[in-house]
Design an enzyme around this catalytic site. Structure first.
Site, PDB file in Angstrom:
ATOM      1  N   GLY A  27       0.762  -1.219   0.136  1.00 43.71           N
ATOM      2  CA  GLY A  27      -0.007   0.009   0.099  1.00 43.71           C
ATOM      3  C   GLY A  27       0.803   1.363  -0.115  1.00 43.71           C
ATOM      4  O   GLY A  27       2.067   1.133  -0.248  1.00 43.71           O
ATOM      5  N   ASP A 140      -4.726   8.008  14.209  1.00 43.01           N
ATOM      6  CA  ASP A 140      -5.089   7.241  12.961  1.00 43.01           C
ATOM      7  C   ASP A 140      -5.818   6.033  13.385  1.00 43.01           C
ATOM      8  O   ASP A 140      -5.540   5.003  12.742  1.00 43.01           O
ATOM      9  CB  ASP A 140      -3.858   7.042  11.982  1.00 43.01           C
TER      10      ASP A 140
END
Length: 340
Positions: A27, A140
């Site tokens: 990713g 996050d």
């Protein structure tokens, strides 16, 4: 010949102590490999950066702090080591299973059992309590960053991962853009002062997903998210709005009364035909029964939603703390005996 083939298939150069097994994922964050530590016979996960950047250095510094404090004993991923590469340092972690996001996707986003939600939230509150006591804000928190140790075994064991964007409480700067847009807390959107409470907000968003299989607020812009927040939870208090650097981006002040801008005011060139979600309030979630005639489930679901409401308080000062989550009736299973 098998070891040679495996080594050739490895997309990165590894120190000799590690044997490449397979690629676990790729990713924007980098590439994660499953490897064998030949010295300890332990299977580990190694994250390689995609490019040289501050985020890797920040994550390693935070992970070293967490390791020194032994916070891996509090449902936080265990950091093992790091080593240099041409793109920056690779990070070695304990090997975990799949993310909560992947788990829900495997189940077509079906609502989770209350018992599983309880187990996960209790463990994340434990992690949050440890981080708060050591002045760390993750920034996050989302389903992708909650990893299951073994998704086939119950009760689920989970760990909080990815500290690439984590900051010390003293580094919190007003006006800084943090959190994915759909998970962005009101105080971040409005440009107010913030604290560890922003992590509780995003955990609340994740809990909403566990309960009903969808995001509580949808959209690609902060305006859409703020509209969704006001529709579902109500407008922030005047003192919160007055202290926000960006409040006038989303609200108008007329005759000393704050009013949220309509979708048309935010996006004059677009049309909007429906609300962000079908719920009028979080209390609507109490009707999402899996067993209509199960009185115990009805009580537990009500407690679950009450905890969710406390996690998604628009005013950060009123948002529940990790310590209080751990003593909430939904977590402690403190409910009336319905058999009486």
């Amino acid at each position: 010949m098998a070891p040679t083939k495996a080594a050739a298939a490895c997309p990165y150069e590894l120190p000799s102590k590690y044997k490449f097994l397979k690629v676990l994922g790729e990713g924007v964050f980098g590439t994660v490999l499953k490897c064998l530590d030949k010295e300890t016979s332990e299977t580990v996960a190694i994250k390689f950066p995609n490019c040289q950047g501050q985020q890797t250095w920040n994550e390693i510094a935070m992970l070293k702090k967490i390791k020194g404090l032994k916070l891996d004993k509090h449902n936080i991923v265990k950091f093992i080591d790091c080593f240099p590469t041409t793109l920056g340092k690779a990070i070695v972690f304990e090997l975990l299973d799949i993310s909560l996001y992947d788990y829900m996707e495997k189940r077509n986003d079906a609502p989770m059992l209350l018992s599983d939600i309880r187990t996960i939230i209790q463990q994340m509150a434990t992690a949050f309590k440890a981080l708060k006591e050591n002045q760390v804000i993750h920034t996050d928190v989302k389903l992708d960053n909650i990893m299951m140790v073994n998704h086939r075994r119950r009760p689920f064991e989970v760990k909080l991962i990815d500290f690439g964007l984590a900051i010390a409480r003293l580094e919190a700067r007003t006006g800084r853009t943090l959190q994915p847009v759909a998970f962005r807390s009101p105080e971040i959107i409005l440009g107010c002062r913030y604290s560890q409470a922003i992590d509780m907000w995003t955990l609340g968003c994740a809990m909403f997903q566990m309960i009903c299989g969808r995001l509580p607020f949808s959209g690609e812009t902060e305006c859409e998210i703020m509209l969704g927040i006001v529709e579902l939870l109500g407008q922030p208090a005047d003192d919160v709005l007055e202290n926000g650097r960006q409040t006038k981006t989303f609200f108008n002040l007329n005759d000393q009364v704050w009013r949220i801008k309509t979708y048309a005011e935010c996006f004059p060139d677009q049309t909007r035909t429906k609300k962000s979600h079908e719920f009028q309030s979080l209390d609507d979630l109490k009707a999402m029964r899996l067993e209509e005639k199960n009185k115990t489930e009805a009580v537990e679901r009500e407690q679950c939603v009450e905890l969710l409401k406390a996690m998604l308080r628009v005013d950060a000062k009123k948002r529940i703390t990790p310590k209080k989550v751990l003593t909430h009736p939904f977590i402690t299973k403190d409910h009336p005996n319905n058999d009486a």
